[in-house]
Design a protein around this motif. Structure first.
Motif, PDB file in Angstrom:
ATOM      1  N   GLU A 226       0.839  -1.188   0.000  1.00 56.94           N
ATOM      2  CA  GLU A 226       0.000   0.000   0.000  1.00 56.94           C
ATOM      3  C   GLU A 226       0.881   1.247   0.000  1.00 56.94           C
ATOM      4  O   GLU A 226       1.464   1.611   1.031  1.00 56.94           O
ATOM      5  CB  GLU A 226      -0.927  -0.003   1.222  1.00 56.94           C
ATOM      6  CG  GLU A 226      -1.755   1.259   1.407  1.00 56.94           C
ATOM      7  CD  GLU A 226      -2.551   1.618   0.172  1.00 56.94           C
ATOM      8  OE1 GLU A 226      -2.327   2.716  -0.374  1.00 56.94           O
ATOM      9  OE2 GLU A 226      -3.376   0.783  -0.270  1.00 56.94           O
ATOM     10  N   PRO A 227       1.025   1.953  -1.142  1.00 57.25           N
ATOM     11  CA  PRO A 227       1.951   3.091  -1.194  1.00 57.25           C
ATOM     12  C   PRO A 227       1.562   4.235  -0.260  1.00 57.25           C
ATOM     13  O   PRO A 227       2.434   4.924   0.259  1.00 57.25           O
ATOM     14  CB  PRO A 227       1.902   3.523  -2.661  1.00 57.25           C
ATOM     15  CG  PRO A 227       0.639   2.961  -3.211  1.00 57.25           C
ATOM     16  CD  PRO A 227       0.389   1.696  -2.453  1.00 57.25           C
ATOM     17  N   GLU A 228       0.265   4.419  -0.024  1.00 59.17           N
ATOM     18  CA  GLU A 228      -0.129   5.528   0.834  1.00 59.17           C
ATOM     19  C   GLU A 228       0.236   5.276   2.295  1.00 59.17           C
ATOM     20  O   GLU A 228       0.481   6.211   3.056  1.00 59.17           O
ATOM     21  CB  GLU A 228      -1.627   5.806   0.700  1.00 59.17           C
ATOM     22  CG  GLU A 228      -2.104   7.108   1.315  1.00 59.17           C
ATOM     23  CD  GLU A 228      -1.594   8.359   0.601  1.00 59.17           C
ATOM     24  OE1 GLU A 228      -2.083   9.452   0.929  1.00 59.17           O
ATOM     25  OE2 GLU A 228      -0.711   8.260  -0.262  1.00 59.17           O
ATOM     26  N   ALA A 229       0.303   4.010   2.698  1.00 59.36           N
ATOM     27  CA  ALA A 229       0.786   3.696   4.044  1.00 59.36           C
ATOM     28  C   ALA A 229       2.252   4.093   4.173  1.00 59.36           C
ATOM     29  O   ALA A 229       2.671   4.661   5.193  1.00 59.36           O
ATOM     30  CB  ALA A 229       0.611   2.205   4.338  1.00 59.36           C
ATOM     31  N   HIS A 230       3.047   3.826   3.134  1.00 60.55           N
ATOM     32  CA  HIS A 230       4.452   4.234   3.152  1.00 60.55           C
ATOM     33  C   HIS A 230       4.578   5.762   3.107  1.00 60.55           C
ATOM     34  O   HIS A 230       5.482   6.340   3.719  1.00 60.55           O
ATOM     35  CB  HIS A 230       5.195   3.597   1.974  1.00 60.55           C
ATOM     36  CG  HIS A 230       5.337   2.118   2.089  1.00 60.55           C
ATOM     37  ND1 HIS A 230       6.165   1.519   3.013  1.00 60.55           N
ATOM     38  CD2 HIS A 230       4.749   1.104   1.401  1.00 60.55           C
ATOM     39  CE1 HIS A 230       6.086   0.200   2.888  1.00 60.55           C
ATOM     40  NE2 HIS A 230       5.234  -0.075   1.929  1.00 60.55           N
ATOM     41  N   GLN A 280       6.081   5.838  -3.974  1.00 64.26           N
ATOM     42  CA  GLN A 280       5.874   6.300  -5.347  1.00 64.26           C
ATOM     43  C   GLN A 280       4.714   5.539  -5.986  1.00 64.26           C
ATOM     44  O   GLN A 280       4.609   4.324  -5.854  1.00 64.26           O
ATOM     45  CB  GLN A 280       7.146   6.121  -6.160  1.00 64.26           C
ATOM     46  CG  GLN A 280       8.308   6.964  -5.656  1.00 64.26           C
ATOM     47  CD  GLN A 280       7.945   8.430  -5.473  1.00 64.26           C
ATOM     48  OE1 GLN A 280       7.437   9.067  -6.396  1.00 64.26           O
ATOM     49  NE2 GLN A 280       8.193   8.963  -4.291  1.00 64.26           N
ATOM     50  N   GLY A 281       3.854   6.281  -6.676  1.00 65.47           N
ATOM     51  CA  GLY A 281       2.648   5.688  -7.243  1.00 65.47           C
ATOM     52  C   GLY A 281       1.421   5.954  -6.418  1.00 65.47           C
ATOM     53  O   GLY A 281       0.298   5.692  -6.857  1.00 65.47           O
ATOM     54  N   SER A 282       1.603   6.471  -5.218  1.00 67.55           N
ATOM     55  CA  SER A 282       0.462   6.819  -4.376  1.00 67.55           C
ATOM     56  C   SER A 282      -0.334   7.952  -5.008  1.00 67.55           C
ATOM     57  O   SER A 282       0.224   8.896  -5.572  1.00 67.55           O
ATOM     58  CB  SER A 282       0.945   7.242  -2.994  1.00 67.55           C
ATOM     59  OG  SER A 282      -0.120   7.816  -2.258  1.00 67.55           O
ATOM     60  N   PRO A 285      -3.372  11.840  -0.376  1.00 66.98           N
ATOM     61  CA  PRO A 285      -2.874  13.140   0.084  1.00 66.98           C
ATOM     62  C   PRO A 285      -1.585  13.101   0.877  1.00 66.98           C
ATOM     63  O   PRO A 285      -0.974  14.153   1.090  1.00 66.98           O
ATOM     64  CB  PRO A 285      -4.018  13.648   0.967  1.00 66.98           C
ATOM     65  CG  PRO A 285      -4.669  12.401   1.485  1.00 66.98           C
ATOM     66  CD  PRO A 285      -4.579  11.409   0.362  1.00 66.98           C
ATOM     67  N   TYR A 286      -1.135  11.926   1.318  1.00 70.00           N
ATOM     68  CA  TYR A 286       0.055  11.906   2.161  1.00 70.00           C
ATOM     69  C   TYR A 286       1.349  12.032   1.375  1.00 70.00           C
ATOM     70  O   TYR A 286       2.352  12.495   1.910  1.00 70.00           O
ATOM     71  CB  TYR A 286       0.070  10.643   3.034  1.00 70.00           C
ATOM     72  CG  TYR A 286      -1.087  10.619   3.994  1.00 70.00           C
ATOM     73  CD1 TYR A 286      -1.126  11.488   5.079  1.00 70.00           C
ATOM     74  CD2 TYR A 286      -2.180   9.792   3.776  1.00 70.00           C
ATOM     75  CE1 TYR A 286      -2.212  11.509   5.935  1.00 70.00           C
ATOM     76  CE2 TYR A 286      -3.272   9.810   4.625  1.00 70.00           C
ATOM     77  CZ  TYR A 286      -3.286  10.671   5.706  1.00 70.00           C
ATOM     78  OH  TYR A 286      -4.368  10.705   6.537  1.00 70.00           O
ATOM     79  N   LEU A 287       1.328  11.641   0.100  1.00 66.58           N
ATOM     80  CA  LEU A 287       2.553  11.744  -0.693  1.00 66.58           C
ATOM     81  C   LEU A 287       2.981  13.204  -0.890  1.00 66.58           C
ATOM     82  O   LEU A 287       4.146  13.529  -0.619  1.00 66.58           O
ATOM     83  CB  LEU A 287       2.387  11.044  -2.038  1.00 66.58           C
ATOM     84  CG  LEU A 287       3.623  11.062  -2.944  1.00 66.58           C
ATOM     85  CD1 LEU A 287       4.827  10.455  -2.245  1.00 66.58           C
ATOM     86  CD2 LEU A 287       3.337  10.328  -4.259  1.00 66.58           C
ATOM     87  N   PRO A 288       2.121  14.136  -1.345  1.00 67.09           N
ATOM     88  CA  PRO A 288       2.588  15.522  -1.464  1.00 67.09           C
ATOM     89  C   PRO A 288       2.986  16.134  -0.121  1.00 67.09           C
ATOM     90  O   PRO A 288       3.925  16.936  -0.053  1.00 67.09           O
ATOM     91  CB  PRO A 288       1.394  16.256  -2.089  1.00 67.09           C
ATOM     92  CG  PRO A 288       0.228  15.353  -1.923  1.00 67.09           C
ATOM     93  CD  PRO A 288       0.761  13.967  -1.891  1.00 67.09           C
ATOM     94  N   GLN A 289       2.318  15.744   0.958  1.00 63.92           N
ATOM     95  CA  GLN A 289       2.725  16.244   2.268  1.00 63.92           C
ATOM     96  C   GLN A 289       4.104  15.713   2.653  1.00 63.92           C
ATOM     97  O   GLN A 289       4.921  16.441   3.233  1.00 63.92           O
ATOM     98  CB  GLN A 289       1.696  15.834   3.328  1.00 63.92           C
ATOM     99  CG  GLN A 289       0.344  16.495   3.175  1.00 63.92           C
ATOM    100  CD  GLN A 289      -0.626  16.065   4.257  1.00 63.92           C
ATOM    101  OE1 GLN A 289      -0.559  16.509   5.398  1.00 63.92           O
ATOM    102  NE2 GLN A 289      -1.552  15.179   3.896  1.00 63.92           N
TER     103      GLN A 289
END
Length: 408
Positions: A226-230, A280-282, A285-289
């Motif tokens: 799960e990319p958003e968890a990372h 990467q690939g998420s 909203p957590y990736l841009p933060q």
């Protein structure tokens, strides 16, 4: 002196989660743990704090819960032996029916509270109460709602979990996608309440920061694909790398631009950047933060911060979330990129959003931009406005410092 508050912050969530799994009832678990802490408040100053305070609390709470269930069983057609059989059946289900090998009761509790039968705000309020031990007042500030509304949400949510027989477990794989965003949001809320305490004498609650980092890592273990968890794990690690420099020896808040970067935790930064690569690939909203946090963490100095890239990340985040908080923070970044007047113009576009009516964010950002523009009298007015609605004592001290700098 007994640091009961510290024990409470550390042990509340684990005790409620473990007892809920044991009893199968959230209200029984919460009430029993609350009674256990009340007993601790009475006896520990006299008898000293036990060597294992968490174990003491859980044992007393389990006894209180057992007593309550025994009392409730004394009615026609329902004997205590039958209640014991019910509890054993609940324990068997919760111990062996999970489709995932999760050892953490709190994570199991988070997925339970993320059940789609509950609305989004009720999910978050219930989790922050049961897992994190935040007070209703703290949750109300975090959700920008009244205490009455939050209290009612929590009560209704617990009742729905009980009446709908929602199982205390991590859901099967096909149900994970609809629950995961809430769990991510709850973990981040736990961390942010520790990293920037909304009330009380301390700006930072170390135990909540540690808990947020731990739970984010636990979720990555549970959901390694799960990319958003990372992305969330990267975000909390990169923020947390600066924790020790956010206040000085007197507990006074230190702004990011004044922090000693040599004291930032390079190990956590490295781990955060590694999580960022896995994210990467998420599309959440957590990736841009996390990208924003990484740009701050890797800048050699405040002057070398890449504000253009930070504004670009805020632009992506604003499209994803339509959040006035994001847009207000973006306005501050625009001020650093293009100058304070440009930042003030960007802030004006969101300043009157009703969702910010209970927050002092607009006043704080406007005051800071005005101060940087050299408009000290105007800045003074807005710093005072921000001070009037700030519930954190370190935050209030910081605003008083700025007021003094502006001649107030």
């Amino acid at each position: 002196m007994v640091d009961l508050d510290g024990v409470f912050r550390r042990e509340w969530g684990p005790a409620v989660a473990a007892l809920a799994r044991w009893s199968g009832d959230l209200t029984v678990a919460e009430d029993a743990v609350q009674e256990a802490f009340a007993e601790a408040l009475r006896t520990w100053p006299r008898d000293r704090v036990p060597d294992n305070p968490g174990g003491w609390v859980l044992t007393v709470a389990r006894n209180r819960a057992r007593d309550r269930l025994r009392r409730e069983s004394v009615r026609p057609g329902k004997e205590w032996g039958y209640v014991v059989e019910e509890i054993q059946a609940i324990r068997a289900r919760t111990d062996h029916a999970d489709p995932h090998p999760v050892r953490d009761d709190e994570l199991r509790m988070m997925f339970t509270c993320a059940h789609p039968a509950l609305d989004r705000l009720s999910q978050l309020a219930l989790t922050l109460r049961l897992v994190s031990g935040l007070t209703v007042a703290e949750i109300a500030r975090a959700l920008l709602q009244t205490e009455t509304a939050v209290g009612q949400r929590i009560t209704r949510a617990k009742a729905k979990v009980r009446h709908a027989n929602i199982p205390l477990r991590v859901p099967p794989a096909e149900l994970l996608p609809e629950r995961t965003p809430h769990v991510l949001g709850c973990i981040y809320s736990v961390f942010t309440e520790g990293y920037w305490s909304t009330a009380g004498p301390s700006a930072i609650r170390d135990e909540l920061c540690d808990e947020g980092v731990r739970l984010a890592s636990e979720l990555c273990t549970l959901m390694p694909s799960e990319p958003e968890a990372h992305a969330l794990a990267a975000l909390v690690l990169l923020h947390d790398s600066r924790r020790s420099t956010r206040v000085d020896a007197d507990g006074t808040l230190v702004p990011l631009e004044e922090q000693d970067r040599a004291r930032w935790d390079r190990g956590r930064i490295a781990r955060g950047l590694n999580r960022l690569r896995l994210a990467q690939g998420s599309t959440g909203p957590y990736l841009p933060q996390a990208v924003i946090a990484a740009l701050h963490a890797t800048a050699s100095s405040w002057d070398q911060t890449d504000w253009r890239a930070i504004c670009a990340a805020y632009d992506k985040l604003a499209v994803m979330t339509d959040s006035p908080v994001v847009r207000a923070n973006r306005a501050l970044a625009v001020g650093f990129r293009d100058g304070p007047d440009a930042g003030l113009a960007a802030l004006e576009k969101v300043a009157h959003d009703p969702r910010l009516a209970r927050s002092n964010l607009v006043a704080s950002v406007r005051a800071d931009l005005l101060r940087r523009a050299g408009r000290r009298d105007d800045a003074l007015t807005w710093y005072r406005t921000a001070l009037a609605s700030n519930g954190s004592e370190p935050g209030r001290d910081y605003l008083r410092r700025r007021i003094a700098e502006c001649g107030g």
